[in-house]
Design an enzyme around this catalytic site. Sequence first.
Site, PDB file in Angstrom:
ATOM      1  N   SER A  42       4.121   7.605   7.118  1.00  0.00           N
ATOM      2  CA  SER A  42       5.470   7.966   7.532  1.00  0.00           C
ATOM      3  C   SER A  42       5.433   8.943   8.697  1.00  0.00           C
ATOM      4  CB  SER A  42       6.178   8.620   6.346  1.00  0.00           C
ATOM      5  OG  SER A  42       7.302   9.330   6.772  1.00  0.00           O
TER       6      SER A  42
ATOM      7  N   TYR B 114       6.337  15.472   0.588  1.00  0.00           N
ATOM      8  CA  TYR B 114       6.326  14.025   0.845  1.00  0.00           C
ATOM      9  C   TYR B 114       5.367  13.729   2.000  1.00  0.00           C
ATOM     10  CZ  TYR B 114       8.236   9.588   2.709  1.00  0.00           C
ATOM     11  OH  TYR B 114       8.390   8.311   3.195  1.00  0.00           O
TER      12      TYR B 114
ATOM     13  N   LYS C 273       2.107  11.292   2.335  1.00  0.00           N
ATOM     14  CA  LYS C 273       2.070  10.187   3.309  1.00  0.00           C
ATOM     15  C   LYS C 273       0.931  10.350   4.315  1.00  0.00           C
ATOM     16  CE  LYS C 273       5.081   7.173   2.568  1.00  0.00           C
ATOM     17  NZ  LYS C 273       4.643   6.022   1.723  1.00  0.00           N
TER      18      LYS C 273
HETATM   19  P1  NAI Z   1      13.031   2.210  -1.336  1.00  0.00           P
HETATM   20  O1  NAI Z   1      13.329   3.345  -2.252  1.00  0.00           O
HETATM   21  O2  NAI Z   1      14.094   1.196  -1.137  1.00  0.00           O
HETATM   22  O3  NAI Z   1      11.701   1.446  -1.796  1.00  0.00           O
HETATM   23  C1  NAI Z   1      10.676   2.021  -2.544  1.00  0.00           C
HETATM   24  C2  NAI Z   1      10.475   1.198  -3.792  1.00  0.00           C
HETATM   25  O4  NAI Z   1       9.348   1.689  -4.513  1.00  0.00           O
HETATM   26  C3  NAI Z   1      11.674   1.270  -4.741  1.00  0.00           C
HETATM   27  O5  NAI Z   1      12.153  -0.045  -4.967  1.00  0.00           O
HETATM   28  C4  NAI Z   1      11.112   1.912  -5.989  1.00  0.00           C
HETATM   29  O6  NAI Z   1      11.692   1.442  -7.188  1.00  0.00           O
HETATM   30  C5  NAI Z   1       9.637   1.588  -5.900  1.00  0.00           C
HETATM   31  N1  NAI Z   1       8.800   2.528  -6.645  1.00  0.00           N
HETATM   32  C6  NAI Z   1       8.925   3.883  -6.712  1.00  0.00           C
HETATM   33  N2  NAI Z   1       7.985   4.399  -7.490  1.00  0.00           N
HETATM   34  C7  NAI Z   1       7.226   3.364  -7.927  1.00  0.00           C
HETATM   35  C8  NAI Z   1       6.078   3.267  -8.755  1.00  0.00           C
HETATM   36  N3  NAI Z   1       5.522   4.367  -9.294  1.00  0.00           N
HETATM   37  N4  NAI Z   1       5.532   2.047  -8.981  1.00  0.00           N
HETATM   38  C9  NAI Z   1       6.094   0.936  -8.434  1.00  0.00           C
HETATM   39  N5  NAI Z   1       7.195   0.969  -7.657  1.00  0.00           N
HETATM   40  C10 NAI Z   1       7.752   2.166  -7.403  1.00  0.00           C
HETATM   41  O7  NAI Z   1      12.614   2.853   0.061  1.00  0.00           O
HETATM   42  P2  NAI Z   1      12.081   2.198   1.432  1.00  0.00           P
HETATM   43  O8  NAI Z   1      12.740   2.945   2.501  1.00  0.00           O
HETATM   44  O9  NAI Z   1      12.167   0.729   1.383  1.00  0.00           O
HETATM   45  O10 NAI Z   1      10.539   2.671   1.420  1.00  0.00           O
HETATM   46  C11 NAI Z   1       9.428   1.814   1.376  1.00  0.00           C
HETATM   47  C12 NAI Z   1       8.192   2.594   1.790  1.00  0.00           C
HETATM   48  O11 NAI Z   1       8.306   2.990   3.152  1.00  0.00           O
HETATM   49  C13 NAI Z   1       7.972   3.886   1.008  1.00  0.00           C
HETATM   50  O12 NAI Z   1       6.590   4.084   0.783  1.00  0.00           O
HETATM   51  C14 NAI Z   1       8.484   4.960   1.943  1.00  0.00           C
HETATM   52  O13 NAI Z   1       7.902   6.221   1.675  1.00  0.00           O
HETATM   53  C15 NAI Z   1       8.073   4.387   3.275  1.00  0.00           C
HETATM   54  N6  NAI Z   1       8.813   4.892   4.420  1.00  0.00           N
HETATM   55  C16 NAI Z   1      10.132   4.580   4.596  1.00  0.00           C
HETATM   56  C17 NAI Z   1      10.791   5.023   5.717  1.00  0.00           C
HETATM   57  C18 NAI Z   1      12.198   4.661   5.996  1.00  0.00           C
HETATM   58  O14 NAI Z   1      12.694   4.998   7.095  1.00  0.00           O
HETATM   59  N7  NAI Z   1      12.910   3.985   5.083  1.00  0.00           N
HETATM   60  C19 NAI Z   1      10.134   5.900   6.705  1.00  0.00           C
HETATM   61  C20 NAI Z   1       8.731   6.127   6.446  1.00  0.00           C
HETATM   62  C21 NAI Z   1       8.119   5.639   5.333  1.00  0.00           C
END
Ligand code: NAI
Length: 320
Positions: A153, A166, A170
């Site tokens: 990230s 966080y 990351k």
């Molecule tokens: P999101 O919250 O929609 O997706 C993350 C998913 O991971 C959720 O569906 C959640 O239920 C699942 N999750 C959480 N803990 C878990 C576990 N212990 N085991 C299995 N599943 C689990 O968020 P998003 O934005 O789609 O994020 C996806 C990835 O991208 C994450 O790793 C986030 O940190 C990273 N990210 C996102 C950014 C953004 O701008 N949205 C920026 C930088 C990184």
Amino acid sequence: MSEVSFKNRVVIVTGAGGGIGRRYALDIAARGGAVVVNDLGGAVDGTGSSTSMADQVVEEIHKTGGKAVASYDSVATTEGAENIVATAIQSFGRVDALINNAGNIRPSLLEDSTVEDMESLLAVHLMGSYLMAKAAWPHMKEQQYGRIVFTSSSGGLFGSALHGCYGAAKAGVIGLMNGFSQEGKEYGILCNALMPNALSRMTDKVSEQADKGDMERVAPIIAKIQPAFQPEFNTGLGTYLASEACLETHHIYSSCIGRIARVFIGVTEGWLGTMDSPPTAEDIAGNIAQINDTSRGFCTPDSPMDEIMGVLAQHEGDAS
Ligand code: NAI
């Protein structure tokens, strides 16, 4: 340009029940891959669980004739990670690629953060990525083929207030990628990291916690970038890195509102002392501008020895 296909390939996408992960799962399934749609199905802070998020995405894939199976385990426990990989093996017989995408978020100033917040973020992002890679590795090694995608990230690599904990989790993921990419090369296991950007429930949480003034300042920018600040704008990069078409390893890529770029750890040319006497604090103070100066060029070492050899060449060049 040849088509990026996942025919006969099996891919695990963690956290695929929504946001960015769901898009990877849909795209890879549409390209013929069999997908393990893993999602714990809990809240954005990582608490709670449900089966509905993973189930919904599997249903979407099945409706379009794709192959997918749901997995509800947490990536953050050894047992959970092993179960997720076992689901791939039992359902589809192999695992070709792993996209470590699952994540939680707990925005907080350092002074307000709790040890539990820090532990939870490390558990999901860092331990989760480690445990998943460890569970998938023997299968990839045996078949002499694998792709592992780590999700980092800009909040971790560039820095962001409220996100020290966080960000640490990351940035730690980059350490996993750096080491595992070196180990995986000889077995055909290629490891890369990506830094996505998208509106999702995670960014909603970030906005909720952000300073009101800051949010008012960024609101017009968000409105302008909104069409490209979407999960699907990150899909191409994740899909590519998980595919056979990707021959890169040990790289970090940023996907940002329609621009894909390589991010790297660079070392400035620096200030060169001698190998006969150690640099003093006065040497540093007197040369800090030159030490910081990126305009004279920089290198991007591939390993500790690569850096040492580069500095040795600087010394030898200086002596000649
Ligand atoms: P999101 O919250 O929609 O997706 C993350 C998913 O991971 C959720 O569906 C959640 O239920 C699942 N999750 C959480 N803990 C878990 C576990 N212990 N085991 C299995 N599943 C689990 O968020 P998003 O934005 O789609 O994020 C996806 C990835 O991208 C994450 O790793 C986030 O940190 C990273 N990210 C996102 C950014 C953004 O701008 N949205 C920026 C930088 C990184």
